[in-house]
Scaffold this active site. Structure first.
Site, PDB file in Angstrom:
ATOM      1  N   GLU A 158       0.799  -1.231   0.000  1.00  0.00           N
ATOM      2  CA  GLU A 158       0.000   0.000   0.000  1.00  0.00           C
ATOM      3  C   GLU A 158       0.831   1.279   0.000  1.00  0.00           C
ATOM      4  O   GLU A 158       0.592   2.181   0.801  1.00  0.00           O
ATOM      5  CB  GLU A 158      -0.961  -0.017   1.187  1.00  0.00           C
ATOM      6  CG  GLU A 158      -1.905  -1.200   1.127  1.00  0.00           C
ATOM      7  CD  GLU A 158      -2.833  -1.310   2.337  1.00  0.00           C
ATOM      8  OE1 GLU A 158      -2.875  -0.394   3.168  1.00  0.00           O
ATOM      9  OE2 GLU A 158      -3.524  -2.346   2.450  1.00  0.00           O
ATOM     10  N   ASN A 200       2.024  -5.118  -3.203  1.00  0.00           N
ATOM     11  CA  ASN A 200       0.616  -5.417  -2.913  1.00  0.00           C
ATOM     12  C   ASN A 200      -0.157  -4.136  -2.620  1.00  0.00           C
ATOM     13  O   ASN A 200       0.327  -3.272  -1.876  1.00  0.00           O
ATOM     14  CB  ASN A 200       0.589  -6.329  -1.665  1.00  0.00           C
ATOM     15  CG  ASN A 200      -0.782  -6.904  -1.369  1.00  0.00           C
ATOM     16  OD1 ASN A 200      -1.412  -7.480  -2.249  1.00  0.00           O
ATOM     17  ND2 ASN A 200      -1.248  -6.754  -0.140  1.00  0.00           N
ATOM     18  N   HIS A 236     -10.517  -5.897  -2.247  1.00  0.00           N
ATOM     19  CA  HIS A 236     -11.584  -5.681  -1.270  1.00  0.00           C
ATOM     20  C   HIS A 236     -12.708  -4.987  -2.045  1.00  0.00           C
ATOM     21  O   HIS A 236     -12.630  -3.790  -2.312  1.00  0.00           O
ATOM     22  CB  HIS A 236     -11.093  -4.802  -0.120  1.00  0.00           C
ATOM     23  CG  HIS A 236     -10.017  -5.447   0.692  1.00  0.00           C
ATOM     24  ND1 HIS A 236     -10.253  -6.560   1.470  1.00  0.00           N
ATOM     25  CD2 HIS A 236      -8.701  -5.148   0.843  1.00  0.00           C
ATOM     26  CE1 HIS A 236      -9.113  -6.915   2.080  1.00  0.00           C
ATOM     27  NE2 HIS A 236      -8.168  -6.080   1.702  1.00  0.00           N
ATOM     28  N   GLU A 263      -6.322 -10.465  -1.204  1.00  0.00           N
ATOM     29  CA  GLU A 263      -7.115 -10.223   0.007  1.00  0.00           C
ATOM     30  C   GLU A 263      -8.604 -10.159  -0.335  1.00  0.00           C
ATOM     31  O   GLU A 263      -9.352  -9.340   0.212  1.00  0.00           O
ATOM     32  CB  GLU A 263      -6.681  -8.914   0.688  1.00  0.00           C
ATOM     33  CG  GLU A 263      -5.207  -8.868   1.027  1.00  0.00           C
ATOM     34  CD  GLU A 263      -4.781  -7.608   1.778  1.00  0.00           C
ATOM     35  OE1 GLU A 263      -5.657  -6.878   2.289  1.00  0.00           O
ATOM     36  OE2 GLU A 263      -3.567  -7.361   1.848  1.00  0.00           O
ATOM     37  N   ASP A 265     -12.365 -10.056  -0.663  1.00  0.00           N
ATOM     38  CA  ASP A 265     -13.647 -10.131   0.036  1.00  0.00           C
ATOM     39  C   ASP A 265     -14.611  -9.207  -0.694  1.00  0.00           C
ATOM     40  O   ASP A 265     -14.197  -8.272  -1.372  1.00  0.00           O
ATOM     41  CB  ASP A 265     -13.543  -9.844   1.545  1.00  0.00           C
ATOM     42  CG  ASP A 265     -12.768  -8.592   1.904  1.00  0.00           C
ATOM     43  OD1 ASP A 265     -12.666  -7.682   1.063  1.00  0.00           O
ATOM     44  OD2 ASP A 265     -12.259  -8.524   3.034  1.00  0.00           O
TER      45      ASP A 265
HETATM   46  O1  9MR Z   1      -7.484  -7.768   8.613  1.00  0.00           O
HETATM   47  C1  9MR Z   1      -6.492  -6.972   9.232  1.00  0.00           C
HETATM   48  C2  9MR Z   1      -7.041  -6.455  10.556  1.00  0.00           C
HETATM   49  O2  9MR Z   1      -7.202  -7.517  11.473  1.00  0.00           O
HETATM   50  C3  9MR Z   1      -6.113  -5.397  11.139  1.00  0.00           C
HETATM   51  O3  9MR Z   1      -6.717  -4.832  12.291  1.00  0.00           O
HETATM   52  C4  9MR Z   1      -5.853  -4.361  10.098  1.00  0.00           C
HETATM   53  C5  9MR Z   1      -4.899  -3.314  10.640  1.00  0.00           C
HETATM   54  O4  9MR Z   1      -4.600  -2.321   9.741  1.00  0.00           O
HETATM   55  O5  9MR Z   1      -5.279  -4.944   8.931  1.00  0.00           O
HETATM   56  C6  9MR Z   1      -6.167  -5.826   8.317  1.00  0.00           C
HETATM   57  O6  9MR Z   1      -5.599  -6.350   7.152  1.00  0.00           O
HETATM   58  C7  9MR Z   1      -5.307  -5.409   6.122  1.00  0.00           C
HETATM   59  C8  9MR Z   1      -4.095  -5.917   5.365  1.00  0.00           C
HETATM   60  O7  9MR Z   1      -3.042  -6.152   6.256  1.00  0.00           O
HETATM   61  C9  9MR Z   1      -3.669  -4.941   4.278  1.00  0.00           C
HETATM   62  N1  9MR Z   1      -4.760  -4.612   3.397  1.00  0.00           N
HETATM   63  C10 9MR Z   1      -6.011  -4.219   4.057  1.00  0.00           C
HETATM   64  C11 9MR Z   1      -6.426  -5.256   5.082  1.00  0.00           C
HETATM   65  C12 9MR Z   1      -7.765  -4.900   5.695  1.00  0.00           C
HETATM   66  O8  9MR Z   1      -7.685  -3.703   6.388  1.00  0.00           O
END
Ligand code: 9MR
Length: 451
Positions: A158, A200, A236, A263, A265
């Site tokens: 990101e 990513n 997402h 990722e 969903d």
């Molecule tokens: O699913 C993850 C969540 O449990 C955490 O609290 C969060 C913290 O920023 O990150 C989420 O996973 C993220 C991933 O690492 C990167 N892309 C977005 C995902 C959803 O927020």
């Protein structure tokens, strides 16, 4: 020649073994009846993000182990989890996931080495060369710890801005200099040459300003030999999917990188099942799309709260979205599988030549207080069995981190020698190593000696 299923499976296994990990080969009896078996039939993996604390929940682990042959840690391999205090590394959650994966015939995606979010507080408090140095050390340490266990690393997550700029996101890492991403990829390659190295990001689900910014970066990296193997599309998704979703994957694949859905969903309220099916078909239609990961197992495991965005309900029952994915995986017979090779070694090793010199040149990315030097070593007409490059640093400068070479000394005249995989160069062949330094790197004049 069109590969038979047996050949394809053998190829996958060979590729997996090179990376030092296990990948399940679906028994013929359940081919096509689970996501993992159906994906394997198409030469792909099907993965899920895992919270290791849930592995003891039998509903959760039953679904996970039956349906998925790839896992990624939802949080346990991030910077705040793996280096909570500077220089003190904790791998408990990540190691647990790796051993679960090995025991259940799953490959592992690594997520993520560097990201602007979920940084430990000590890193949030750093800037400039201190942060750059800490970040590269983090990449090196974590990728080294998991060396041989990871199919693909999200080296950087990101780093591009949302909106129309197509440029980088502002962050403490970005403020260390625009070359922070390539420095991270080089350090990751040096630490784990067998892992595919991915960039990513999200909001990259079609051809838009953000995905085009990333596309331009990948094209530039490929042109300059920065080691990048894959791009992850988080996906997402909301109630719609861009019509050029597949075309966007394809344009990246055409740059010579693998693509992965990392990722996935999808919100309810739109046509969730159809969108899941569309994503699956897009991946199958792009030969370099190597697999799909959904971001959690059951709806109530999802970060999206009440969105019910996943393939299983909270009791572990299959949803319509599941059937849509499975049908898409099973449709259309076998397709051309993606290349299943692991990342290529950084250099070629042609038959050892017996004599000859070498030359070296340096390119520098500098910022106030620090720099990254990339050194290109080129063999003369006789090739090399090994090489050593020496250069004298300006007063006050010091080497803090080196990749693809071994440094002796850190100030004054420093000698860099090849590591085991890049010493042998055929006539005229080149390899690169790099190092990071504090202070100024201006005026470096390398001299090369061949063995
Ligand atoms: O699913 C993850 C969540 O449990 C955490 O609290 C969060 C913290 O920023 O990150 C989420 O996973 C993220 C991933 O690492 C990167 N892309 C977005 C995902 C959803 O927020």
């Amino acid at each position: 020649m069109r590969p038979t299923r047996a050949l394809l499976s053998t190829g996958l296994l060979a590729g997996a073994l090179v990376a030092g990990m296990a990948v399940a080969l679906a028994p013929a009896a359940d081919a096509g009846t689970t996501l993992r078996a159906a994906a394997a039939e198409k030469g792909r993996y099907f993965g899920a993000a895992v919270a290791t604390g849930k592995l003891s929940d039998s509903t959760y682990s039953t679904v996970l182990n039956r349906e998925f042959n790839s896992v990624v840690a939802e949080n346990e391999m991030k910077w705040d989890a793996t280096e909570p205090q500077q220089g003190r590394f904790t791998y408990t959650g990540g190691d647990r996931l790796v051993s679960h994966a090995r025991a259940n015939g799953m490959s592992v995606r690594g997520h993520t080495l560097l990201w602007h979010a979920q940084q430990p507080s000590w890193a949030q408090g750093l800037s400039g060369s201190a942060l750059r140095s800490a970040a590269i050390n983090h990449v090196t340490q974590v990728a080294t710890h998991f060396r041989g266990q990871i199919y693909a690393w999200d080296v950087v997550n990101e780093a591009f801005a949302d909106g129309g700029s197509g440029g980088r996101r502002d962050s403490n890492l970005q403020r260390t200099g625009n070359d922070w991403i390539e420095a991270a990829f080089r350090a990751a390659r040096a630490a784990d040459p067998g892992a595919k190295l991915c960039y990513n990001d999200y909001n990259t689900d079609g051809i838009n300003a953000k995905s085009t910014g990333i596309y331009n970066m990948v094209r530039d990296f490929k042109a300059r030999g920065v080691p990048i193997d894959c791009v992850g599309f988080q996906s997402h998704l909301g109630t719609t999917i861009p019509g050029d979703y597949q075309a966007n994957l394809q344009r990246f694949a055409d740059l010579g990188v693998d693509v992965q859905i990392t990722e996935l969903d999808v919100t309810t309220g739109g046509n969730q099942a159809n969108i899941y099916g569309t994503v699956t078909r897009a991946c199958l239609a792009v030969s370099r799309c190597t697999g799909i990961t959904v971001w959690g197992v059951r709806d109530c495991d999802s970060w999206r709260g009440s969105d019910n965005a996943l393939l299983f309900d909270c009791a572990g029952n299959k949803k319509a979205a599941y059937t849509s994915v499975l049908n898409a995986l099973n449709a259309g017979g076998t397709t051309t599988p993606p290349p299943n090779t692991t990342a290529p070694p950084p250099t070629t090793t042609s038959p050892p030549p017996s004599q000859g010199g070498c030359s070296a040149s340096v390119s520098l990315n500098a910022w106030t207080g620090g720099f990254v030097a990339t050194v290109r070593v080129t063999a003369g007409s006789g090739g090399t069995l090994g090489w050593a490059v020496t250069m004298t640093l300006p007063g006050g400068a010091s080497v803090t981190n080196t990749w693809s070479a071994t440094a002796s000394g850190s100030t004054g005249t420093v000698r860099f020698t090849n590591v085991d995989y890049n010493g042998q160069l055929g006539a005229g062949q080149s390899t690169e190593f790099g190092f990071q330094g504090n202070g100024s790197g201006s005026g470096l004049t390398p001299s090369c000696a061949a063995a």
